[in-house]
Scaffold this active site. Sequence first.
Site, PDB file in Angstrom:
ATOM      1  N   ASP A  67       0.860  -1.176   0.000  1.00 34.31           N
ATOM      2  CA  ASP A  67       0.000   0.000   0.000  1.00 34.31           C
ATOM      3  C   ASP A  67       0.903   1.235   0.000  1.00 34.31           C
ATOM      4  OD1 ASP A  67       0.947   0.236   2.581  1.00 34.31           O
ATOM      5  OD2 ASP A  67      -0.938  -0.309   3.536  1.00 34.31           O
ATOM      6  N   ASP A 256      -7.675  -7.761   0.672  1.00 31.70           N
ATOM      7  CA  ASP A 256      -6.727  -7.959   1.770  1.00 31.70           C
ATOM      8  C   ASP A 256      -7.511  -7.669   3.039  1.00 31.70           C
ATOM      9  OD1 ASP A 256      -6.661  -4.905   1.378  1.00 31.70           O
ATOM     10  OD2 ASP A 256      -5.584  -5.180   3.261  1.00 31.70           O
ATOM     11  N   CYS A 294     -11.786 -30.165   6.835  1.00 32.74           N
ATOM     12  CA  CYS A 294     -10.906 -29.067   6.435  1.00 32.74           C
ATOM     13  C   CYS A 294      -9.521 -29.645   6.164  1.00 32.74           C
ATOM     14  CB  CYS A 294     -10.846 -28.007   7.534  1.00 32.74           C
ATOM     15  SG  CYS A 294      -9.618 -26.720   7.205  1.00 32.74           S
ATOM     16  N   CYS A 296      -6.650 -28.107   6.240  1.00 36.40           N
ATOM     17  CA  CYS A 296      -5.517 -27.370   6.812  1.00 36.40           C
ATOM     18  C   CYS A 296      -4.764 -28.217   7.833  1.00 36.40           C
ATOM     19  CB  CYS A 296      -5.973 -26.045   7.419  1.00 36.40           C
ATOM     20  SG  CYS A 296      -6.479 -26.141   9.142  1.00 36.40           S
ATOM     21  N   CYS A 299      -6.445 -28.538  11.395  1.00 35.06           N
ATOM     22  CA  CYS A 299      -7.592 -29.446  11.474  1.00 35.06           C
ATOM     23  C   CYS A 299      -7.174 -30.900  11.293  1.00 35.06           C
ATOM     24  CB  CYS A 299      -8.653 -29.063  10.451  1.00 35.06           C
ATOM     25  SG  CYS A 299      -9.520 -27.539  10.915  1.00 35.06           S
ATOM     26  N   HIS A 325      -5.369 -22.095  10.094  1.00 27.69           N
ATOM     27  CA  HIS A 325      -6.722 -22.477   9.684  1.00 27.69           C
ATOM     28  C   HIS A 325      -7.446 -21.307   9.026  1.00 27.69           C
ATOM     29  CE1 HIS A 325     -10.731 -24.173   9.640  1.00 27.69           C
ATOM     30  NE2 HIS A 325     -11.124 -22.984  10.077  1.00 27.69           N
TER      31      HIS A 325
END
Lengths: 365, 365
Positions: A67, A256, A294, A296, A299, A325
């Site tokens: 930014d 974002d 999930c 991830c 998990c 996660h």
Amino acid sequence: MIDTPAFMPVGTQGSVKGASPRELRELNTQIILGNTYHLFVRPGLDVIKHFGGLHNFMSWNGPILTDSGGYQIFSLAKLRKITDEGVEFQNHIDGARAFISPEIAMEIQAALGSDIAMVLDECVPYPCEYDYAARSAELTTRWAKKCKAVASAVSADSGADALGTAHSTAPQLIFGIVQGGTFEDLRKENAEAIVDLDFDGYAIGGVSVGEPEEEMMLAVESAEPFLPAGRPRYAMGLGTPPQLLEMIARGMDMFDCVLPTRLARNGTAFTAAGTLNLKNAEFTLDKRPIEENCACEACGQFSRGYMRHLIKAEEILGLRLITLHNLHFYLNLMSRARTEIEGGTFDQFRKAFETEYKTRDAVIA
Amino acid sequence: MIDTPAFMPVGTQGSVKGASPRELRELNTQIILGNTYHLFVRPGLDVIKHFGGLHNFMSWNGPILTDSGGYQIFSLAKLRKITDEGVEFQNHIDGARAFISPEIAMEIQAALGSDIAMVLDECVPYPCEYDYAARSAELTTRWAKKCKAVASAVSADSGADALGTAHSTAPQLIFGIVQGGTFEDLRKENAEAIVDLDFDGYAIGGVSVGEPEEEMMLAVESAEPFLPAGRPRYAMGLGTPPQLLEMIARGMDMFDCVLPTRLARNGTAFTAAGTLNLKNAEFTLDKRPIEENCACEACGQFSRGYMRHLIKAEEILGLRLITLHNLHFYLNLMSRARTEIEGGTFDQFRKAFETEYKTRDAVIA
């Protein structure tokens, strides 16, 4: 090459809070965001230049969008004085004075070596009077023009690296930012004025600053028709999972947001059924993962009960696992949205997702 | 099967601070330590039993040694009342009263399902009067006898699981602990008395509690000749890298210490040349890794300058990377010691290491 819609994890101070570059790669993160203001204040530009730019400094070899620093100057810094030339401020860390002009904002981002730089804009707060929003949008346009002039001068300067940039392999893209507060006509006018300057992509700024969700949607809807179809559109600083899907439905491509990492540090996890505050006693004996099926890492190995214990005991691993996660949840939502868009079923998907998603706990977005 | 000498990272509250189980595996961690007192206080025994023991709870399938909780009762808890039966205390988190006897300490560790349990002992502070140290060592012996009786009853009880232990595949080993303060004759007497009880291994406790290093070495030297050659010897709560090598030279096999993880959280890294405090300004522009040729993940990717920035900016990744490096340093030191012992060159290695190792910064061990 970035597949859109895309979510950019926020690497505020040269690190996505709680996650390592390796973990970001394993999560299939396409692009991250770096905050110019924070990096400018600490460690400072000289340090990052010394290390050959932000990619090298933080050991992230994927794309980075930076930014302009404007948003943080207007939200964090003190004793701001805004003129047509730029903004003078005292940073929030040691109070040191600094001045950032549109030109300096571009020079800083060139030195950081990001793949996408943002123009300097003024982000007005909510609520904001019409007259101030109008004058501010005009200032943002004048600043955008100056940023564009710097960018054009750099790309014309083919060989030498006038700005000491570490970014030399691919040209840095520059995105314009549309402001205009919550006013339909200002959003339209500002979109047209910014698009006239011909940027590589367009962002909608000044949203998710405290306004009601309908006003946020209206601000985006007011600007969107005037953005060219072939360029990426970036809705800045958004949002909850349903908000992202609503933004995608309104033609936005990039996002974002600090929510997945910030809420993780507070013990809150995202699921298809809404957020879970893992601090709650109800999870003490819960053997399930945050979310069934999930993919991830958290998990796959850890129970809600264990993560609750870690958060209550202030063990770092707790916020790390929830961060993984949550980032997976956001990135996977974008991946799923891409598939549904390709299949022509995005609208059904969005409606079904929003129906299932309820905010279980009070979440401040 | 654990290769010794071995270092055990400390997983105080069901997590080795700053590291994940996956990272510990990648570091070739053979065994970790769990603190019974902390786990007893939070999340509590019922929770860990519900999850099938500590291994399942924290998703660590390697060996775990648990302490008895005694050390923390004597250093952290309040309003202690020690009798022959056990110790009554108020925990440091919510002040709840609890009572732990030698028998209860064994039951708790059986329920945690650790692979190695420690007897309940009294760890006297430094300095400590001779008479108190003598009486305390006798109490520790009486408690050890009671612990041994519980352990024998459990192993005799072949089928059923009388204590609700989650640990059913391999018998839990029990280690005795030698106390005796800094007094040579008490250490000798206590070692003989504890060894008489026939434990699976022997620890030297009450060291590294504030005494000068020579007194610590003397305490170990006084007890060591009376420990049986075929059983593991564990020097509790130690120490700096040179201290570990000195302990290995004195016949010790196992170590646990919070230094690598605790110092990491303060920005201090271990190297062959001593510790580096990465907060120091001298590292701001330092492109080198913490240690050249170090095989750890942090040194493979990140500069001292970047890690300094992360620590100064209080980014979690900073302490994570230094934690990884420090654990690697300790584990690698043990691996190197094993190789040198096998090659018959340990003594030269130890002397060379100690010559090179200087504490660059003030480190409180």
